[in-house]
Enzyme design. Structure first.
Site, PDB file in Angstrom:
ATOM      1  N   LYS A 159       1.006  -1.241  -0.010  1.00  0.00           N
ATOM      2  CA  LYS A 159       0.005  -0.007  -0.097  1.00  0.00           C
ATOM      3  C   LYS A 159       0.791   1.281  -0.037  1.00  0.00           C
ATOM      4  O   LYS A 159       0.478   2.180  -0.616  1.00  0.00           O
ATOM      5  CB  LYS A 159      -1.119  -0.037   1.265  1.00  0.00           C
TER       6      LYS A 159
ATOM      7  N   ASP B 136     -10.041   2.407   2.362  1.00  0.00           N
ATOM      8  CA  ASP B 136     -10.187   2.108   3.644  1.00  0.00           C
ATOM      9  C   ASP B 136     -10.922   3.036   4.725  1.00  0.00           C
ATOM     10  O   ASP B 136     -11.695   2.725   5.542  1.00  0.00           O
ATOM     11  CB  ASP B 136      -8.738   1.602   3.997  1.00  0.00           C
TER      12      ASP B 136
END
Length: 135
Positions: free
Chosen positions: A65, A101
């Protein structure tokens, strides 16, 4: 046919292909969603060549990420705030990214713990990666 993937190492455990293939079928959309295992030492090169990979976009999971954040040309505000992203796509041949997220976690709280934001309290977050940082 357009192809997308989930990028990670390891990535075999990901349920993303099952979920995305379901929605492709359900909505009658042509496309393919696959696992793309990329070793940490190869992630920079993979992302640099993403436009030639045959993929139009994908999701990013551990441990990539932060590397994906560094590789994209443009990022959404959640990615900037967290220094990580979990979604990337090509836009006019340019790799761009977002962090969903943050939105996903807040939507889950809104649905399952209504009023959580009216009386905030202490919380414990277990984890140190991009998703934990988003939360």
């Amino acid at each position: 046919m357009k192809r997308a993937c989930v990028i990670g190492w390891p990535v075999k455990h990901s349920r993303s292909p099952v979920i995305h293939r379901f929605w492709l079928r359900e909505l009658g959309l042509p496309g393919e969603y696959v696992l793309k295992p990329v070793e940490p030492e190869n992630i920079r090169g993979f992302l640099a060549d993403f436009a030639r990979s045959g993929f139009v976009g994908g999701n990013v999971t551990v441990p990539h990420k932060e590397a994906a954040f560094a590789a994209v040309t443009r990022r959404d505000e959640n990615a900037v705030a967290t220094g990580a992203l979990n979604t990337l796509w090509l836009e006019d041949g340019v790799l761009v990214g977002a962090n969903t997220d943050v939105t996903g976690f807040l939507a889950s709280l809104d649905q399952d713990v209504q009023g959580w934001d009216k009386k905030p309290g202490a919380a414990v977050v277990l984890g140190a990666g991009g998703a934990a940082r988003a939360i």
